[in-house]
Scaffold this motif. Structure first.
Motif, PDB file in Angstrom:
ATOM      1  N   ASP A   1      -3.972  -9.563  11.859  1.00 24.64           N
ATOM      2  CA  ASP A   1      -3.242 -10.639  12.526  1.00 24.64           C
ATOM      3  C   ASP A   1      -1.725 -10.554  11.603  1.00 24.64           C
ATOM      4  O   ASP A   1      -0.747 -11.182  12.410  1.00 24.64           O
ATOM      5  N   LEU A   2      -1.769 -10.326  10.535  1.00 24.67           N
ATOM      6  CA  LEU A   2      -0.514  -9.963   9.461  1.00 24.67           C
ATOM      7  C   LEU A   2       0.289  -9.001   9.921  1.00 24.67           C
ATOM      8  O   LEU A   2       1.469  -8.834   9.644  1.00 24.67           O
ATOM      9  N   GLY A   3      -0.179  -8.258  11.005  1.00 25.75           N
ATOM     10  CA  GLY A   3       0.782  -7.170  11.501  1.00 25.75           C
ATOM     11  C   GLY A   3       0.206  -5.863  10.885  1.00 25.75           C
ATOM     12  O   GLY A   3       1.146  -4.617  10.981  1.00 25.75           O
ATOM     13  N   ASN A   4      -0.987  -5.440  10.291  1.00 27.53           N
ATOM     14  CA  ASN A   4      -1.289  -4.372   9.649  1.00 27.53           C
ATOM     15  C   ASN A   4      -2.261  -3.594  10.490  1.00 27.53           C
ATOM     16  O   ASN A   4      -3.017  -4.265  11.326  1.00 27.53           O
ATOM     17  N   ASN A   5      -2.246  -2.453  10.035  1.00 32.44           N
ATOM     18  CA  ASN A   5      -3.528  -1.618  10.555  1.00 32.44           C
ATOM     19  C   ASN A   5      -4.595  -1.852   9.324  1.00 32.44           C
ATOM     20  O   ASN A   5      -4.362  -1.380   8.259  1.00 32.44           O
ATOM     21  N   VAL A   6      -5.767  -1.933   9.762  1.00 35.18           N
ATOM     22  CA  VAL A   6      -6.774  -2.291   8.723  1.00 35.18           C
ATOM     23  C   VAL A   6      -7.921  -1.182   9.019  1.00 35.18           C
ATOM     24  O   VAL A   6      -8.561  -0.992  10.010  1.00 35.18           O
TER      25      VAL A   6
ATOM     26  N   MET B   1       6.361   1.851  12.282  1.00 26.18           N
ATOM     27  CA  MET B   1       5.115   2.131  11.961  1.00 26.18           C
ATOM     28  C   MET B   1       4.417   0.988  11.075  1.00 26.18           C
ATOM     29  O   MET B   1       4.973   0.460  10.165  1.00 26.18           O
ATOM     30  N   LYS B   2       3.152   0.412  11.450  1.00 25.91           N
ATOM     31  CA  LYS B   2       2.537  -0.492  10.696  1.00 25.91           C
ATOM     32  C   LYS B   2       2.155  -0.056   9.358  1.00 25.91           C
ATOM     33  O   LYS B   2       1.798   0.978   9.114  1.00 25.91           O
ATOM     34  N   ASP B   3       1.970  -0.962   8.340  1.00 26.54           N
ATOM     35  CA  ASP B   3       1.494  -0.523   7.022  1.00 26.54           C
ATOM     36  C   ASP B   3      -0.174  -0.638   7.274  1.00 26.54           C
ATOM     37  O   ASP B   3      -0.694  -1.372   8.106  1.00 26.54           O
ATOM     38  N   ILE B   4      -0.816   0.325   6.356  1.00 31.47           N
ATOM     39  CA  ILE B   4      -2.235   0.529   6.500  1.00 31.47           C
ATOM     40  C   ILE B   4      -2.681  -0.277   5.174  1.00 31.47           C
ATOM     41  O   ILE B   4      -2.248  -0.165   4.035  1.00 31.47           O
ATOM     42  N   ILE B   5      -3.698  -1.348   5.259  1.00 29.23           N
ATOM     43  CA  ILE B   5      -4.269  -1.844   4.339  1.00 29.23           C
ATOM     44  C   ILE B   5      -5.970  -1.547   4.269  1.00 29.23           C
ATOM     45  O   ILE B   5      -6.546  -1.601   5.267  1.00 29.23           O
ATOM     46  N   VAL B   6      -6.555  -1.063   3.053  1.00 25.98           N
ATOM     47  CA  VAL B   6      -7.837  -0.780   3.205  1.00 25.98           C
ATOM     48  C   VAL B   6      -8.306  -1.892   2.162  1.00 25.98           C
ATOM     49  O   VAL B   6      -8.174  -2.282   1.390  1.00 25.98           O
ATOM     50  N   GLN B   7      -9.195  -2.485   2.944  1.00 25.14           N
ATOM     51  CA  GLN B   7     -10.322  -3.358   2.751  1.00 25.14           C
ATOM     52  C   GLN B   7     -11.671  -3.001   2.229  1.00 25.14           C
ATOM     53  O   GLN B   7     -12.279  -2.436   3.157  1.00 25.14           O
TER      54      GLN B   7
END
Ligand code: ADP
Ligand code: ASP
Ligand code: MG
Length: 421
Positions: A32-37, A1-7
């Motif tokens: 592109d770093l492999g995260n869900n954004v 599972m990809k990590d989620i980053i909130v921007q």
């Protein structure tokens, strides 16, 4: 599972279409770093102020429901434009407003708190490879009424989403490259903090450091969300990390100085010195959802059986407050009411001041040396606030920043241009 980053990108960061295109690049880089954004955006530039001004041209006291309908449109523009910018750069993206997501708030207009965020649709889109662009600042009640979270509330939308989605990190991108020891627009030699505790950041935000919405810090602390404040204009810079107090070393008694110009002081004179008087006054204000900050009740004048109650409120609440005081005139039997709009609340904040005597005295002495009169004082465990004349606010902030050893040799970075990232 990809990590989620909130921007989260604030108004200055999406002020025009070039800036929106650059925000899209910063988003794609994170993906592109492999995260869900998940991206949260504010209204473009000064849109919220412009919309507020339009409303005031129509009516001096517009209905709060219609204000929310109006102000929520600002963020609607930004989400659509950013989703288009992402798509134009080859990144699959979808915009969503608070109603579409299900950002459920309490049934209060202009300053609603988030009760719940539904995550199923966001997760569906993330799982299908999309970046999800969400409107900050707005919410919806159970009855489908549009609400807003209070000025600066997009920070809170972002942190609440990060909590609900169990995100790895929430990055607040803004026009300064981190949290400074004071507002770098007032003191250019303010020092950038590498890290700061939730507790200190919460106090600083509450007393006027508007780099973060106080409820955003509260929410991050609750969920222990890793929170960064960083620059939209220098996306390589990691900015300031906000984290739990146990990892902090407390070298200095004071971590930051803040100034709040949004408040006004009211003095209710000669109210009866009886049980229930203060309760009646503040019940009245609470019933209209008016937050009171500093409160001072004077020493009772025994012969007259009266005293004075002074308190501060947000300037925006004055019309409502005046009406309540008018309604309570017969019950409270006050002789007079004084209002004072030209005040500033100056605060020093630091977990290091616990059990260190003399900090308050040093603050008061510093203000006295500048011939600045203190109109009200309030303290908490890690904060001391003084109300002073607004015209002396910057002098007070500069002097306190210096005396508590916070000046840096470098000049702060404020509001540069967005580079092509
Ligand atoms: P955004 O539109 O990105 O949400 P804000 O205007 O709400 O940005 O917040 C950023 C501003 O906060 C900065 O431009 C700065 O003037 C102000 N500010 C106040 N106190 C501080 C502080 N202690 N550190 C950094 N910035 C601060
Ligand atoms: N657009 C809103 C405001 O200007 C919310 C935000 O920017 O956080 O207050
Ligand atoms: Mg803000």
């Amino acid at each position: 599972m990809k990590d989620i980053i909130v921007q989260k990108f604030g108004g200055t960061s999406v002020a025009d279409t070039d800036k929106i295109k650059n925000v899209a690049r910063a988003v794609i880089r994170e993906k592109d770093l492999g995260n869900n954004v998940v991206v949260v955006v504010s209204a473009m530039g000064h849109t919220t102020d412009v919309l507020t001004k339009l409303a005031k041209e129509i009516s001096p006291n517009p209905s709060l429901r219609e204000m929310d309908m109006l102000l929520s449109t600002g963020e609607g523009v930004s989400i659509a434009l950013l989703a288009m910018a992402l798509q134009a750069q080859g990144c699959d993206a979808i915009s969503m407003n608070a109603m579409q997501v299900g950002i459920i708030t309490e049934n209060i207009h202009s300053n609603a708190r988030i009760i719940e965020i539904k995550t199923d649709k966001i997760n569906e889109h993330l799982n299908s490879g999309k970046v999800v662009v969400i409107a900050g600042f707005q919410g919806v009640t159970e009855d489908s009424e549009i609400t807003t979270l209070g000025r600066g509330g997009s920070d809170t939308s972002a942190v609440a989403l990060a909590g609900a989605l169990n995100a790895k990190r929430c990055d607040i991108y803004t026009d300064v490259d981190g949290v400074y020891t004071t507002d770098p627009r007032i003191v250019p030699c303010a020092t950038k903090l590498e890290q700061i505790s939730y507790e200190e950041m919460l106090e600083l935000a509450r007393v006027g450091a508007n780099v973060l919405h106080p409820r955003a810090v509260e929410t991050a602390k609750q969920h222990q969300t890793a929170l960064r404040v960083r620059s939209s204009f220098k996306t390589d810079d990691l900015g300031t990390l906000i984290l739990g107090v146990e990892k902090m070393e407390l070298h200095r008694p004071v971590t930051g100085v803040a100034c709040d110009l949004s408040q006004m002081r009211i003095v209710v004179c000669d109210v009866q010195d009886n049980p229930g008087t203060a309760a009646m006054l503040f019940d009245g204000l609470a019933s209209e959802n008016i937050s009171v900050d500093m409160i001072i009740q004077s020493y009772a004048r025994k012969a007259l059986n009266t005293n004075d109650i002074a308190f501060t409120i947000s300037k925006g609440d004055w019309i409502k407050t005046k009406a309540i005081l008018e309604k309570l005139r017969d019950t409270l039997q006050y002789s007079n009411i004084y209002e004072d709009c030209s005040i500033a609340k100056i605060s020093i904040v630091g977990a290091g001041m616990i059990d260190r005597p003399g900090i308050a005295a040093k603050m008061f002495r510093t203000l006295a040396n500048l011939d600045i009169n203190i109109k009200m004082i309030s303290t908490s465990e890690i904060k001391i606030s003084c109300l002073v004349e607004q015209s002396r606010a910057n002098d007070a902030v500069e002097a306190l920043h210096k005396i508590f050893g916070l000046d840096s040799k470098e000049i702060a970075v404020v509001n540069g241009d967005l580079p092509n990232v």
